[in-house]
Design a protein around this motif. Structure first.
Motif, short mmCIF file in Angstrom:
data_model
loop_
_atom_site.label_atom_id
_atom_site.label_comp_id
_atom_site.label_asym_id
_atom_site.label_seq_id
_atom_site.Cartn_x
_atom_site.Cartn_y
_atom_site.Cartn_z
N MET A 143 0.84 -1.20 0.00
CA MET A 143 0.00 0.00 0.00
C MET A 143 0.88 1.26 0.00
SD MET A 143 -3.29 -1.00 0.18
CE MET A 143 -4.33 0.10 1.14
N THR A 157 0.87 5.53 1.04
CA THR A 157 0.19 6.66 1.67
C THR A 157 0.90 7.94 1.29
OG1 THR A 157 1.47 6.36 3.72
CG2 THR A 157 -0.75 5.38 3.63
N VAL A 173 -4.52 7.35 0.43
CA VAL A 173 -4.16 5.94 0.46
C VAL A 173 -4.36 5.35 -0.94
CG1 VAL A 173 -4.65 3.67 1.46
CG2 VAL A 173 -4.84 5.73 2.88
N ASP A 205 -3.86 1.61 -3.28
CA ASP A 205 -3.69 0.16 -3.15
C ASP A 205 -2.52 -0.33 -4.00
OD1 ASP A 205 -4.58 0.02 -5.77
OD2 ASP A 205 -6.59 -0.68 -5.24
N ASN A 206 -2.37 -1.67 -4.08
CA ASN A 206 -1.24 -2.26 -4.80
C ASN A 206 -1.24 -1.93 -6.28
OD1 ASN A 206 -0.48 -3.40 -2.40
ND2 ASN A 206 -1.44 -5.37 -2.80
N THR A 240 -9.29 2.34 6.00
CA THR A 240 -7.99 1.80 6.40
C THR A 240 -7.59 2.22 7.81
OG1 THR A 240 -6.66 3.67 5.58
CG2 THR A 240 -7.29 1.97 3.98
#
Length: 283
Positions: free
Chosen positions: A205, A207, A247, A249-250, A260
């Motif tokens: 992840m 940020t 945030v 994701d992959n 989250t």
């Protein structure tokens, strides 16, 4: 004592500013071979503390003869704003108010005033943060949500736009902490984000922390949950002091940060293990 340390004692200029409190501010002259990590290790500091106290042009290549300052023991300073209380400032650092009182030799009846600088010992910072159990991230700041993730009317352009993060309002200069372990992949100016830090976390992840007034990390630095990243600001496209917490994701898609994070009332948690209780103090 090593030859290098002995030589450093003979040739470097170290100026110690004695305070009436439980800390001192040291002025240190950079010597050949010094790195942030060697200085931090020698003086029992976090690297981010040194970066927080100084504007270092290139953290990976220090300039010989340049002077930097840092506290002893390790800790951070905070400038009091109008209307703030000790208990509120303690929450900004996720710290016990008693520790701040003791570190600054505050007596009963003492009044804190705007412009006053308070020292917060590093050992006290994040004592009362909430470590997430079912969610991947902790709250990066103690503050109030001022804008949610999703479609909104942009506060500056006035146009309908998708807000890719969560805005958390807090006072100018309040600390911003890493939401989880990872590596810093960006630290600098990034358009409308202003001064921004991006972290690639161990689970893939990502940020982002935008609108900072000061950055206290550098690209490639290993950070841990609760590491200091910088300070709240209003750089870039911002109408007031806050952090834009984003945030991804992959697959680099943005997700709602609230999905989250722990519940809002778990921003600041006073633990009383001996009494078998746990009190929350979030907003």
């Amino acid at each position: 004592m090593s030859n290098r340390n002995l030589l450093a004692l003979l040739v470097m200029l170290v100026v110690v500013s004695i305070t009436s409190f439980g800390y001192v501010i040291i002025t240190y002259t950079i010597q050949q071979g010094d790195t942030l990590y060697s200085i931090a290790k020698e003086h029992e500091l976090h690297v981010s503390t040194i970066l927080d106290f100084n504007d270092i042009e290139d953290p990976k290549s220090l300039k010989i003869g340049e002077k930097i300052v840092f506290p002893q023991p390790d800790g951070l300073l905070y400038e009091v704003k109008k209307g703030e209380t000790l208990s509120y400032i303690a929450k900004l650092f996720f710290a016990p108010v008693e520790d701040i009182i003791r570190a600054n030799s505050i007596k009963n009846g003492d009044i804190i005033v705007p412009g006053q600088k308070l020292f917060v010992p590093m050992d006290s910072i994040n004592k009362y943060d909430y470590k997430p159990i079912e969610r991947p991230f902790r709250w990066p700041v103690y503050g109030v949500i001022s804008s949610n993730y999703g479609w909104r009317q942009h506060p500056i352009t006035g146009k309908l736009a998708f807000h890719t993060g969560l805005d958390i309002a807090a006072p100018m200069g309040a600390p911003i902490f890493a939401a989880a372990d990872g590596y810093v992949t960006f630290a600098g100016l990034n358009g409308g984000y202003g001064f921004m830090v991006e972290i690639q976390h161990d689970d893939g992840m990502i940020t982002r922390y935008g609108h900072m007034s000061h950055i206290s990390v550098y690209v490639g630095q290993r950070v841990f949950m609760g590491s200091l990243l910088g300070r709240i600001g209003a750089t870039g496209l911002a109408t007031g002091p806050h952090v834009h917490f984003e945030v991804r994701d992959n697959e680099y898609r943005t997700v709602d940060p609230l999905s989250t994070l722990p519940a809002k009332d778990l921003m600041y948690v006073i633990r009383g293990y001996q009494e078998g209780n746990m009190d929350t103090g979030g907003k």
